[in-house]
Structures are given as C-alpha cells and as structure tokens.
Design a protein around this motif. Sequence first.
Motif, PDB file in Angstrom:
ATOM      1  N   THR A 199     -17.172 -18.422 -38.776  1.00 38.77           N
ATOM      2  CA  THR A 199     -18.092 -18.741 -37.689  1.00 38.77           C
ATOM      3  C   THR A 199     -17.471 -18.401 -36.339  1.00 38.77           C
ATOM      4  O   THR A 199     -18.110 -17.779 -35.473  1.00 38.77           O
ATOM      5  N   PHE A 200     -16.219 -18.786 -36.139  1.00 36.59           N
ATOM      6  CA  PHE A 200     -15.541 -18.470 -34.880  1.00 36.59           C
ATOM      7  C   PHE A 200     -15.259 -16.978 -34.761  1.00 36.59           C
ATOM      8  O   PHE A 200     -15.375 -16.399 -33.678  1.00 36.59           O
ATOM      9  N   ALA A 201     -14.904 -16.350 -35.869  1.00 34.38           N
ATOM     10  CA  ALA A 201     -14.624 -14.904 -35.827  1.00 34.38           C
ATOM     11  C   ALA A 201     -15.890 -14.121 -35.496  1.00 34.38           C
ATOM     12  O   ALA A 201     -15.852 -13.143 -34.729  1.00 34.38           O
ATOM     13  N   SER A 202     -17.033 -14.532 -36.066  1.00 42.61           N
ATOM     14  CA  SER A 202     -18.295 -13.838 -35.809  1.00 42.61           C
ATOM     15  C   SER A 202     -18.716 -13.967 -34.348  1.00 42.61           C
ATOM     16  O   SER A 202     -19.420 -13.103 -33.819  1.00 42.61           O
ATOM     17  N   ALA A 203     -18.280 -15.043 -33.700  1.00 34.76           N
ATOM     18  CA  ALA A 203     -18.595 -15.239 -32.286  1.00 34.76           C
ATOM     19  C   ALA A 203     -17.619 -14.493 -31.379  1.00 34.76           C
ATOM     20  O   ALA A 203     -17.700 -14.613 -30.152  1.00 34.76           O
ATOM     21  N   GLY A 204     -16.700 -13.739 -31.976  1.00 33.73           N
ATOM     22  CA  GLY A 204     -15.739 -12.970 -31.207  1.00 33.73           C
ATOM     23  C   GLY A 204     -14.602 -13.791 -30.645  1.00 33.73           C
ATOM     24  O   GLY A 204     -13.888 -13.344 -29.749  1.00 33.73           O
ATOM     25  N   ALA A 235     -24.418 -30.219 -25.106  1.00 37.05           N
ATOM     26  CA  ALA A 235     -24.279 -28.841 -25.580  1.00 37.05           C
ATOM     27  C   ALA A 235     -22.815 -28.425 -25.449  1.00 37.05           C
ATOM     28  O   ALA A 235     -22.154 -28.746 -24.455  1.00 37.05           O
ATOM     29  N   ILE A 236     -22.323 -27.727 -26.456  1.00 35.91           N
ATOM     30  CA  ILE A 236     -20.929 -27.287 -26.476  1.00 35.91           C
ATOM     31  C   ILE A 236     -20.879 -25.888 -27.070  1.00 35.91           C
ATOM     32  O   ILE A 236     -21.506 -25.624 -28.094  1.00 35.91           O
ATOM     33  N   SER A 237     -20.130 -25.009 -26.412  1.00 35.47           N
ATOM     34  CA  SER A 237     -19.989 -23.654 -26.944  1.00 35.47           C
ATOM     35  C   SER A 237     -18.772 -23.584 -27.862  1.00 35.47           C
ATOM     36  O   SER A 237     -17.832 -24.383 -27.738  1.00 35.47           O
ATOM     37  N   LEU A 238     -18.796 -22.618 -28.770  1.00 35.47           N
ATOM     38  CA  LEU A 238     -17.651 -22.427 -29.652  1.00 35.47           C
ATOM     39  C   LEU A 238     -16.405 -22.068 -28.855  1.00 35.47           C
ATOM     40  O   LEU A 238     -15.288 -22.459 -29.200  1.00 35.47           O
ATOM     41  N   GLY A 239     -16.605 -21.329 -27.778  1.00 39.60           N
ATOM     42  CA  GLY A 239     -15.466 -20.929 -26.956  1.00 39.60           C
ATOM     43  C   GLY A 239     -14.724 -22.119 -26.381  1.00 39.60           C
ATOM     44  O   GLY A 239     -13.494 -22.119 -26.289  1.00 39.60           O
TER      45      GLY A 239
END
Length: 314
Positions: free
Chosen positions: A221-226, A194-198
């Motif tokens: 995708t990264f922008a939507s995740a803040g 498992a890997i988070s976008l952060g």
Amino acid sequence: MASPQLSLLLGRLRLKHLRVLDALAGAGNLHQVAAALNMTQPAATKILQDAEAIVGARLFERRPRGMVLTDLGGFVADYARRMLRETETFSEGLDNLKAGGFGALSIGAIMATTPGLLPRAIAELKRRRPLMTIRLLAATSDILLRALERNEISLALGRFIDPRNALAFDIEPLASEELWVFVAPDHPLATRAAISLGEMATLPWVLQPATSPMRGLIDSTFASAGIGVLNNVVETTSIFATLHLVREAGMVACLPKSILVEGVAAGTFRRLPVHLPNQLGPLGIITRRGEALAVTAVDFISVLHSVAAEATGL
C-alpha cells in the motif's frame, strides 16, 4: 501402491535412524546428539552410517565446525521430522483414548481468528469431547504453512501467502477480515479526521514480520503510493505485544477489526481514517492436499462450519 524398493527402504529406516537424523539436522554435532538421545557417540555414528547405507547416499557433509545436510540429506531429514511427529501424535492420541479420552488434535491459527471464531469453535469441540487434548499454535500464515508442511499440525486457520501454496495445500474459505489501522487515544493523530499515508511513513509502527500477508499488504500500500517501505518498525507476531506497544510506546499498528472492535468502542484505542485495499486472501481451513484427515480433525472442521454459519447468520 508403493514400489518394492520404497517398501524395503521404509521397512529398514527405523525410529532410531529417524531420531538421530532429526536431531543431527538441528544440532550439526554428533557428540551433542548422542548426549541428547542418551547414547554413546560411536552408537550415534553407527546409526547415521546405517541410515546412509540404507538410503544409498551421503546425508551429511563432515566439516571442521560440524555436520551440514546435503541436499538429499535435507529431504530425508524433513521426512524424519514428519514421521516422528506422526508417531508422537499417534502415541499421545492412543494414550488419551486408552485413558478414556477422545484423542488429540494439533491446530494452528492466525490471530484474526483469536477473538471470535476460534474460541467458540474450541469451546464447542470441548463440549462434545471434554477429554480431548487440543494443542494450538498461534502464528502468522507463513509460519502455519511451514508447520503444516512439516506435519506439526493437522490443519490451519489462515491464508495462502503465495499462489504456489495451492500445489501442496487445500483451502476452504470461511471469511474475509477487515483491517484497521489504530493508535492510542492520546496519540497526536488520534483526533484527526483525515490522514495521508505520507504523514504516517516516518512514524514508529509495530507490525507483523515481512513474510506475513498482512505486512505484505501494508508494505505494498505504501509502495503503491510512491512512499516506499516503512523503515521505523518493530516486528512481532504477538497480539499482546502489539497492543501494549500501541498503548505504552505511542506506536501505530494494524490488526483485524475483530480484535479491535471492542477496544475502539471502549475508547482504549482509536481507529485512524486510513484506507487499506482489501487484498488479503480469504481466511480459510487449510489442510495438506490429498491427505485423509483424522476423525478429530474432521470433527473440528464440522464445528468450524457451524460456528462460522452462526456468525454470518447463514
């Protein structure tokens, strides 16, 4: 039906005018244009003046550092480029047919079509028309749409990048493509379940240019995740460069599944457990709206339909 004024205008604008306008739009220097077209500078100047007299407007602004297109000049220069491309295509196709061939076809395709659909379609077309000359422009959808608009290719296999594309082009959907994020097998993240976008935001990525649909999806995708936009990025449209940088430089990348499935199965690459929403538009056959296609393009589209049907079992 063309107006009498339009017919008169097109009748007076000859190839010599179009060549000078196209060359000057690129070079911005009459001396360079004259040398490139093997004529004297006074001759090139006279041809430009004739063209401006025919159109009835100034096409270039004369500045100390060169000549710059006016707004109207840009419109005329685009027309010149399209007409020259059509003339070149006609001439090459005619020569090919006279020599016993089957004409010529210029197409564009995004890299998602490279490992499957496109090679099989080209192979079948060459089986049917072995002496046909096929020119392939492999690029991102934004580049292909510009080439299609400039009449540099007859059709494209790609995606719309903006709803306004539908004003100038038609698209016939063929398939949807799953995107995979991947790394080399020795990458620190290669064995993670498992890997988070952060965690991935600060890693070095190799991606398509910002104007491409795939890059837009990743950025959103990264922008939507803040998280914001990825900053540690190498940009390229080359599949070879992307794969090489992943293998040799330890970068993270994203490519269509069709390109990666064999490499992942062989252990050359490792797919990461990163979910990307399926927001890319469908891959399709894009043509200029309202324009009749040449026989060679119609044949190629027929082949694409056959190959796509075989691939999906329809």
